[in-house]
Every structure is written in structure tokens, then in C-alpha cells.
Scaffold this motif. Structure first.
Motif, PDB file in Angstrom:
ATOM      1  N   ALA A  65       8.883 -12.069 -48.516  1.00 41.10           N
ATOM      2  CA  ALA A  65      10.316 -11.856 -48.298  1.00 41.10           C
ATOM      3  C   ALA A  65      11.088 -11.667 -49.596  1.00 41.10           C
ATOM      4  N   PHE A  66      10.500 -12.063 -50.733  1.00 46.43           N
ATOM      5  CA  PHE A  66      11.226 -12.030 -51.995  1.00 46.43           C
ATOM      6  C   PHE A  66      10.523 -11.258 -53.119  1.00 46.43           C
ATOM      7  N   LEU A  67       9.230 -11.073 -53.004  1.00 44.90           N
ATOM      8  CA  LEU A  67       8.464 -10.515 -54.114  1.00 44.90           C
ATOM      9  C   LEU A  67       7.763  -9.212 -53.724  1.00 44.90           C
ATOM     10  N   PRO A  68       7.371  -8.427 -54.714  1.00 39.73           N
ATOM     11  CA  PRO A  68       6.579  -7.226 -54.434  1.00 39.73           C
ATOM     12  C   PRO A  68       5.245  -7.607 -53.793  1.00 39.73           C
ATOM     13  N   LEU A  69       4.666  -6.674 -53.070  1.00 40.08           N
ATOM     14  CA  LEU A  69       3.456  -6.967 -52.313  1.00 40.08           C
ATOM     15  C   LEU A  69       2.307  -7.418 -53.208  1.00 40.08           C
ATOM     16  N   THR A  70       2.180  -6.833 -54.396  1.00 43.12           N
ATOM     17  CA  THR A  70       1.084  -7.207 -55.294  1.00 43.12           C
ATOM     18  C   THR A  70       1.168  -8.680 -55.685  1.00 43.12           C
ATOM     19  N   LEU A  71       2.366  -9.132 -56.033  1.00 43.18           N
ATOM     20  CA  LEU A  71       2.539 -10.539 -56.383  1.00 43.18           C
ATOM     21  C   LEU A  71       2.322 -11.442 -55.177  1.00 43.18           C
ATOM     22  N   THR A  72       2.746 -10.970 -54.017  1.00 45.03           N
ATOM     23  CA  THR A  72       2.547 -11.743 -52.789  1.00 45.03           C
ATOM     24  C   THR A  72       1.066 -11.973 -52.524  1.00 45.03           C
ATOM     25  N   VAL A  96      -7.498  -6.756 -47.169  1.00 45.71           N
ATOM     26  CA  VAL A  96      -7.048  -5.747 -46.201  1.00 45.71           C
ATOM     27  C   VAL A  96      -5.639  -5.280 -46.544  1.00 45.71           C
ATOM     28  N   VAL A  97      -4.780  -6.229 -46.903  1.00 43.86           N
ATOM     29  CA  VAL A  97      -3.407  -5.883 -47.281  1.00 43.86           C
ATOM     30  C   VAL A  97      -3.397  -4.990 -48.519  1.00 43.86           C
ATOM     31  N   ALA A  98      -4.209  -5.341 -49.503  1.00 47.08           N
ATOM     32  CA  ALA A  98      -4.277  -4.534 -50.729  1.00 47.08           C
ATOM     33  C   ALA A  98      -4.765  -3.119 -50.426  1.00 47.08           C
ATOM     34  N   TRP A  99      -5.647  -2.988 -49.466  1.00 49.55           N
ATOM     35  CA  TRP A  99      -6.215  -1.684 -49.110  1.00 49.55           C
ATOM     36  C   TRP A  99      -5.220  -0.825 -48.335  1.00 49.55           C
ATOM     37  N   THR A 100      -4.507  -1.447 -47.377  1.00 52.06           N
ATOM     38  CA  THR A 100      -3.595  -0.682 -46.520  1.00 52.06           C
ATOM     39  C   THR A 100      -2.193  -0.573 -47.091  1.00 52.06           C
ATOM     40  N   GLY A 101      -1.796  -1.546 -47.931  1.00 54.07           N
ATOM     41  CA  GLY A 101      -0.445  -1.544 -48.474  1.00 54.07           C
ATOM     42  C   GLY A 101       0.603  -2.046 -47.510  1.00 54.07           C
ATOM     43  N   SER A 102       0.172  -2.688 -46.413  1.00 55.38           N
ATOM     44  CA  SER A 102       1.115  -3.191 -45.407  1.00 55.38           C
ATOM     45  C   SER A 102       0.964  -4.697 -45.273  1.00 55.38           C
ATOM     46  N   ALA A 103       2.069  -5.432 -45.446  1.00 50.44           N
ATOM     47  CA  ALA A 103       2.016  -6.894 -45.408  1.00 50.44           C
ATOM     48  C   ALA A 103       1.560  -7.419 -44.048  1.00 50.44           C
ATOM     49  N   ARG A 104       1.925  -6.719 -42.978  1.00 50.89           N
ATOM     50  CA  ARG A 104       1.571  -7.211 -41.652  1.00 50.89           C
ATOM     51  C   ARG A 104       0.059  -7.208 -41.427  1.00 50.89           C
ATOM     52  N   ASP A 105      -0.672  -6.430 -42.219  1.00 50.17           N
ATOM     53  CA  ASP A 105      -2.120  -6.372 -42.055  1.00 50.17           C
ATOM     54  C   ASP A 105      -2.820  -7.639 -42.543  1.00 50.17           C
ATOM     55  N   PHE A 106      -2.070  -8.564 -43.109  1.00 48.33           N
ATOM     56  CA  PHE A 106      -2.625  -9.871 -43.456  1.00 48.33           C
ATOM     57  C   PHE A 106      -3.151 -10.559 -42.202  1.00 48.33           C
ATOM     58  N   PHE A 107      -2.625 -10.185 -41.040  1.00 50.45           N
ATOM     59  CA  PHE A 107      -2.963 -10.848 -39.783  1.00 50.45           C
ATOM     60  C   PHE A 107      -3.852 -10.001 -38.876  1.00 50.45           C
ATOM     61  N   VAL A 108      -4.197  -8.790 -39.294  1.00 49.36           N
ATOM     62  CA  VAL A 108      -4.849  -7.856 -38.375  1.00 49.36           C
ATOM     63  C   VAL A 108      -6.253  -8.311 -37.977  1.00 49.36           C
ATOM     64  N   ILE A 109      -7.007  -8.908 -38.893  1.00 51.26           N
ATOM     65  CA  ILE A 109      -8.354  -9.354 -38.545  1.00 51.26           C
ATOM     66  C   ILE A 109      -8.300 -10.441 -37.472  1.00 51.26           C
TER      67      ILE A 109
END
Length: 209
Positions: free
Chosen positions: A42-49, A87-100
């Protein structure tokens, strides 16, 4: 093994279901990386997250080893965070943290519900396999009904997780997914596991005594 060690083994209390799943503190360990990821996103870039989530998983892994907890539980949690972050790093989408987890829930629902439709509830199949595969458990109505209930409990957990989290995934609600993951994670697993343990004990009492 010495006589003293044998006495210690007999007097040591049998681990409860809660203990085997990591204890009450295990619930906290499983939710911390998720909360860190959602909050940081919610506050940081995806890479830092991603980095924060993985760092949190590593820190918890080290802490649990220092506490001499089960290595399998500690490394399992770390691998879960690492794979989700990958998975998130590969897709670039934060919501994919939960896809598996979402698709694993669907797979679990298909297996458990399918076994009920086939009149071979999976918990009964597992119980029979553990006990040598020689018991006519499906011929005993009480045992079959117990495993119907146990497998249904597992199917409801898997199905509800998939339905709600997939809806949140489509809605692109990463925060909602985090809440659902916490609320529908270990607590529901424990409830389903209690029903399964009850079915196993009922089967053992009727067919092996």
C-alpha cells in the motif's frame, strides 16, 4: 535407548492437533508475511514489497530454528513466502502473491468433492491406506458416514477459500485477499482437521478393536 529415556517417552504428553500444526504461535507466523506484504504494497514500490516479504520470511525462519521448532514447519513457511514472492516478481502483479493458494484450494475442492460423488470419500481412502488397505470401511455405514462428513468439511473449506479469494482476485483487491488469507487460513484448517481426526478415531474404534 536407556530405561530413563524410555520412561521419559512414556511420560511425555502426546502432542495435540494444535501442537502438530505449530501451536497457537504458528498461526501468527503464518500471517505475518502476508500482513507485511499487503501493508508494504500500500505504501512502497512492488520490488521493495517483495523484498520485505522475503526478508520477513527469512527472519521468521531463523527465529523458529533458534527456538528449536520443527525444521519442516519452519522451512515450509519460508518456501511458501519465497514461491509466492517469485510469482509476483515474474508477473509484476501484487495480487499474484495469493494465486498459488487460490488454485491449490480449487484443486483440493475438486479432489474432495469428486471423491464424495464417487462414494469413496478421500479421508476414508487415506485412513484405510494408513492401516494396510485391508479394511472393508465402505461396508460399515457408520464409518462411511463419518468419512462423508469429514471429506465434506474439507471440501467446504477448499471451496469457500477458492470462491471468495478468486472473487477478490478478479476484483484486484490485494488487501481483501490478505484479510481472506488470514481469516480463512489456519483457523478453518483446524476446524476441518478436527472433523477428520474424529472420523479417523471412529474408524479405528469400529474396525480395529
Amino acid at each position: 535407548m536407556s530405561m530413563t529415556e524410555q520412561r521419559d517417552d512414556r511420560t511425555r504428553p502426546t502432542p495435540t492437533l494444535l501442537d502438530q500444526m505449530g501451536g497457537t504461535v504458528g498461526f501468527v507466523y503464518s500471517t505475518i508475511p502476508v500482513l507485511v506484504f499487503v501493508t508494504a504494497n500500500a505504501f512502497l514500490p512492488l520490488t521493495l514489497t517483495i523484498g520485505l516479504a522475503v526478508a520477513t520470511g527469512l527472519a521468521l525462519f531463523g527465529y523458529r530454528l533458534l527456538r528449536r521448532e520443527r525444521f519442516s514447519s519452519a522451512v515450509g513457511s519460508l518456501l511458501g513466502v519465497a514461491v509466492a514472492a517469485g510469482v509476483v516478481a515474474w508477473t509484476g502483479s501484487a495480487r499474484d502473491f495469493f494465486v498459488i493458494g487460490i488454485w491449490a484450494s480449487l484443486a483440493g475442492f475438486v479432489v474432495t468433492a469428486g471423491s464424495l460423488v464417487a462414494r469413496r470419500p478421500i479421508t476414508g481412502v487415506v485412513w484405510n491406506a494408513v492401516h494396510g488397505g485391508r479394511h472393508p470401511w465402505r461396508d460399515d455405514r457408520v464409518v462411511l458416514r463419518a468419512h462423508d462428513l469429514a471429506t465434506l468439511a474439507a471440501a467446504l473449506v477448499f471451496g469457500s477459500r477458492f470462491a471468495i479469494q478468486q472473487w477478490l482476485y478478479v476484483a484486484e483487491s490485494t488487501g481483501g485477499l490478505g484479510v481472506a488469507r488470514v481469516v480463512m487460513g489456519t483457523p478453518l484448517t483446524v476446524l476441518a482437521a478436527l472433523v477428520i481426526v474424529w472420523a479417523f478415531r471412529r474408524s479405528t474404534k469400529r474396525l480395529r478393536t
